[in-house]
Design a protein around this motif. Structure first.
Motif, short mmCIF file in Angstrom:
data_model
loop_
_atom_site.label_atom_id
_atom_site.label_comp_id
_atom_site.label_asym_id
_atom_site.label_seq_id
_atom_site.Cartn_x
_atom_site.Cartn_y
_atom_site.Cartn_z
N UNK A 182 3.89 10.78 2.95
CA UNK A 182 3.80 10.45 4.38
C UNK A 182 2.35 10.45 4.84
N UNK A 183 1.66 11.57 4.62
CA UNK A 183 0.32 11.72 5.18
C UNK A 183 -0.71 10.82 4.50
N UNK A 184 -0.77 10.89 3.17
CA UNK A 184 -1.78 10.13 2.46
C UNK A 184 -1.50 8.63 2.57
N UNK A 242 0.84 -1.20 0.00
CA UNK A 242 0.00 0.00 0.00
C UNK A 242 0.87 1.24 0.00
N UNK A 243 1.87 1.27 0.88
CA UNK A 243 2.74 2.44 0.95
C UNK A 243 3.48 2.67 -0.36
N UNK A 244 3.89 1.56 -1.02
CA UNK A 244 4.61 1.68 -2.28
C UNK A 244 3.71 2.23 -3.38
N UNK A 245 2.45 1.77 -3.42
CA UNK A 245 1.50 2.27 -4.42
C UNK A 245 1.27 3.78 -4.26
N UNK A 284 3.25 5.91 -2.74
CA UNK A 284 4.50 6.61 -3.05
C UNK A 284 4.71 6.75 -4.55
N UNK A 285 4.46 5.67 -5.29
CA UNK A 285 4.61 5.72 -6.75
C UNK A 285 3.65 6.74 -7.37
N UNK A 286 2.41 6.75 -6.86
CA UNK A 286 1.42 7.69 -7.38
C UNK A 286 1.84 9.13 -7.11
N UNK A 287 2.24 9.40 -5.87
CA UNK A 287 2.62 10.77 -5.51
C UNK A 287 3.84 11.23 -6.29
#
Length: 589
Positions: A430-432, A398-401, A403-406
């Motif tokens: 970080x936040x989202x 989830x965090x990777x997805x 991060x990639x999007x942002x």
């Protein structure tokens, strides 16, 4: 000395005048007789204000300044001397007696007579007010309240009671002259208010507030009120949120995919709401500072007169209804948006509009960037849907997805020259990401997170509503909304803070709420003073509230500033109370 006067001199009025030019408290040790009126005066800035006021108030005397800031003798001192030299009667007593011919049990319930002593006898069917000496042209206003008055008593109201005045002549003056000038006015039970009665009621209300403000122990009262105010605001929040959560459960039963979609999209809504709130707050604070710099005066809407408790309850009810209405409207919009096939296009429009430095500008009109953003977010949600419905939850994925999007959106925004938007998208990692993980990995349930976003929306609503009400002249209602906004901020801070920080959050809240309560007292005193015709007191109270607003805006780390404001105006407020306590009309200013 006064007690030892020759017998022929004892019919003359005896008074004691105390003048102070220092802050020495030894005057308290003096055995000053209370058999005579004691009038206390102090040199401007050179005397113990409370000591001199207490000396005067113990004997129905007058306290005021001897000289003003230009070192001129004050009108109050001159007025006092004129009154002393024009005493016409002594030992005045006023009796209010309920009629004994009626069987309905009409009785006196309360007497408002300032600093004069009064007492009830005959099972509250009679009251006596000990007025004492009266000077020429003196006009005293007293209020008395009656219970068990029927509607059919309106035409014969003055038969329900009688008023007698007793006194001793001071200089061969006959008491009939006083009796002939006795006047009784009343507030009709048909709802028609008499202007003089309304003004007297407002005088009493203003005096009660000023008495509380000038009480040296009023800090303790304020702290006791803080907990009650907080509980009132929290109860309103709870009732509104219960109603909102009830709607959420109803929608989820009607459409089982609603909560699933909320889990994917609420972080976006939360993130954008936080930015919208921040921008609105910054704008309002800037406007407040500008208003304070120009010292622009507010225009108050002064109603005739109303019960303070009912007025406060009315404000909180209106606020609760407004919040519920705003949040239910937002909920309805969110429900429509979640199932809108163009949700991502609209989301991107909001994202660019909120995060771009212009609010709306060239980047908003760039179709290429908006299209890129939409595709990236749609792809991320498709992957998140699989994680939500899958047998396990993968926090790292989830965090990777996210991060990639942002990062993808950030790079695209930077390539189009929108550096500010690019930087904000990078911060979203970080936040989202944290919020997506909390929902998808079941670290927080949807209804709780939903409550958070509604709380943020309520904060924004309160902020804007407060400024709107203040601009329209309803400062007391605006202040009530400020209490709610501050309580919501506290609730949100506690949700997001570590347990060890909660005491600090509570302490900060208490300090800010105390300032709001003091401002509320100033505003109410100003309102009642205006109704009572006390224009100077009204202006002084309004200016004191203005100074608190300015200080809180420019120096929020100075919570005790209100004590300095009260101290600076203490001599004026106590001198006003001294004259008001004598029930003298018209006002001496």
């Amino acid at each position: 000395m006064l007690d030892n006067r020759p017998q022929e001199e004892k019919n003359r009025m005896g008074v004691i005048i105390v003048i102070s030019d220092n802050h020495n408290n030894s005057i308290f040790m003096e055995a000053l007789s209370t058999n005579y009126n004691i009038h206390a005066f102090g040199f401007n800035g050179m005397h113990n204000v409370r000591a001199m006021y207490n000396i005067a108030s113990r004997s129905n005397g007058i306290y005021d300044l001897l000289n003003d800031d230009r070192n001129l003798i004050t009108g109050a001192f001159i007025s006092c001397m004129n009154k002393i030299t024009s005493i016409i009667v002594l030992g005045t007593e006023v009796d209010i007696i309920c009629s004994s011919s009626r069987s309905s049990g009409v009785a006196l319930s309360a007497i408002e007579c300032g600093q004069f002593k009064s007492f009830f006898i005959d099972n509250v069917r009679k009251s006596t007010i000990m007025v004492g000496a009266l000077h020429a042209t003196s006009v005293k206003n007293f209020l008395f309240y009656m219970d068990h008055v029927r509607e059919d008593d309106q035409e014969n109201f003055f038969k329900l009671f009688t008023v007698h005045v007793r006194c001793l002549p001071a200089r061969n003056t006959v008491d009939e002259k006083l009796n002939n000038q006795l006047e009784v006015i009343w507030n009709g039970i048909d709802g028609q208010n008499n202007d003089d009665v309304v003004a007297s009621i407002a005088h009493v209300a203003a005096a009660e507030i000023i008495t509380r403000i000038t009480d040296p122990n009023y800090d303790q009262e304020l702290m006791e009120r803080v907990s009650r105010e907080m509980k009132m605001m929290q109860d309103i929040i709870l009732r509104v949120m219960v109603k909102i959560n009830g709607n959420l459960e109803y929608v989820d039963r009607a459409n089982p995919t609603y909560n699933e979609k909320l889990a994917q999209r609420l972080p976006w809504e939360m993130f954008l709401k936080a930015y919208e709130y921040k921008r609105a707050a910054e704008k309002v604070l800037a406007e407040r500072k500008e208003l304070a710099k120009t010292a622009q005066r507010r225009i108050f809407q002064h109603s005739k007169i109303s019960n303070t408790h009912h007025e406060h309850a009315g404000y909180t009810t209106l606020m609760e209804e407004s919040l519920a209405r705003e949040l239910q409207e937002m909920q309805a919009n969110l429900l429509r948006e979640i199932f809108d096939p163009n949700y991502f296009i609209k989301l991107v429009d909001r994202l660019v509009r909120v995060l771009s430095p212009e609010g709306s500008g060239a980047s908003t009109r760039d179709a290429s960037m908006r299209h890129k953003f939409t595709l990236v977010i749609e792809n991320m949600e498709a992957n998140l849907s699989g994680l939500i419905n899958g047998p396990t939850n993968n926090k790292q994925l989830v965090e990777q997805l996210v991060s990639n999007m942002c990062n993808s959106c950030s790079n695209h925004a930077r390539a189009h020259g929108n550096v500010r938007l690019a930087m904000e998208m990078e911060k979203m990692n970080i936040h989202l990401g944290k919020e997506m993980v909390m929902l998808i990995c079941r670290q927080i349930i949807v209804p709780v997170y939903y409550k958070n976003i509604m709380a943020r929306s309520a904060m924004l609503t309160c902020l804007t509503d407060s400024e709107s009400k203040r601009a329209n002249g309803n400062a007391l209602y605006a202040l009530t909304i400020e209490k709610m906004e501050m309580t919501l901020v506290m609730e949100m801070d506690k949700m997001e803070a570590n347990p060890e920080r909660t005491d600090k959050i509570d302490s900060t809240y208490n300090e800010k709420m105390v300032v709001l309560l003091v401002r509320e007292m100033f505003l109410k005193a100003s309102k009642y003073a205006e109704v009572a015709g006390e224009s100077r007191l009204s202006r002084e109270m309004e200016d004191m509230e203005d100074s608190l607003v300015y200080k809180v805006t420019t120096d929020p780390d100075y919570p005790d500033y209100y004590k300095k404001v009260v101290s600076n105006k203490l001599s004026y407020m106590l001198s006003w109370l001294s004259f008001r306590g004598s029930c003298e009309q018209p006002p001496y200013y």
